[in-house]
Design an enzyme around this catalytic site. Sequence first.
Site, PDB file in Angstrom:
ATOM      1  N   ASP A 150     -25.650 -29.937 -33.657  1.00 26.61           N
ATOM      2  CA  ASP A 150     -24.457 -30.969 -33.639  1.00 26.61           C
ATOM      3  C   ASP A 150     -24.977 -32.144 -32.422  1.00 26.61           C
ATOM      4  O   ASP A 150     -25.636 -31.638 -31.544  1.00 26.61           O
ATOM      5  CB  ASP A 150     -23.410 -30.225 -33.068  1.00 26.61           C
ATOM      6  CG  ASP A 150     -22.630 -29.192 -34.229  1.00 26.61           C
ATOM      7  OD1 ASP A 150     -22.888 -29.679 -35.227  1.00 26.61           O
ATOM      8  OD2 ASP A 150     -22.156 -28.377 -33.861  1.00 26.61           O
ATOM      9  N   ASP A 164     -20.766 -31.868 -41.253  1.00 28.62           N
ATOM     10  CA  ASP A 164     -19.343 -31.446 -41.019  1.00 28.62           C
ATOM     11  C   ASP A 164     -18.297 -32.299 -41.470  1.00 28.62           C
ATOM     12  O   ASP A 164     -17.260 -32.074 -42.118  1.00 28.62           O
ATOM     13  CB  ASP A 164     -19.144 -31.126 -39.206  1.00 28.62           C
ATOM     14  CG  ASP A 164     -19.889 -30.182 -38.919  1.00 28.62           C
ATOM     15  OD1 ASP A 164     -20.464 -29.134 -39.619  1.00 28.62           O
ATOM     16  OD2 ASP A 164     -20.426 -30.065 -37.641  1.00 28.62           O
TER      17      ASP A 164
END
Length: 195
Positions: A150, A164
């Site tokens: 991330d 995502d």
Amino acid sequence: MAPDVDSAAESDDDPPSASEPGHAEAPEPVRSASAWRAPVLLAVGVVVLDQLTKHWAVNRLSDGRVIDVIWTLQFNLAFNSGMAFSRGQGLGPIIAVIATVVIVWLLVSLRTTGGRLNTFGIGCVIGGAAGNLIDRAFRQEAWLRGAVVDFIDFQWFPIFNIADIAINVGAAALILNAILASRRGGVARAGSASP
């Protein structure tokens, strides 16, 4: 007395109609392989973009570097071994199995479902799930023990990645498609019920 030739010919040549007792309506048509092309290409595009941006983040941000972009948005490297929004840490293998089942189910659903919004949603969800599944499968020494990369950080919202975004946009498209389909079905039923 000879049988009526015209009526015999009609009964032999005409297939039974779906409205006759004992005959079910024809099943929903199965889409051709070409109908899979758009969502699968979209999914591949999402995976490529996701993996390229994660590769960039790992190479450019691994030394603790943070890049301020605009307002509170920054690129900041983090690894998530749980699910969305860093919940369920350490459940990577279970999440990977669930993601695999979802991908297979969505691929199978492409055989009978239609509509551009639905196709777009399925392609986004498959691509996003596959992008994060690749991280879980290959970013560590142990199979399915990897952490998802991330790097998109607003600082007031959980850190996330391109996969995502695709999953959330795809899920929203599928929900919107379901709402619109149910409204169209309600209008069609109301129209057929009126005299």
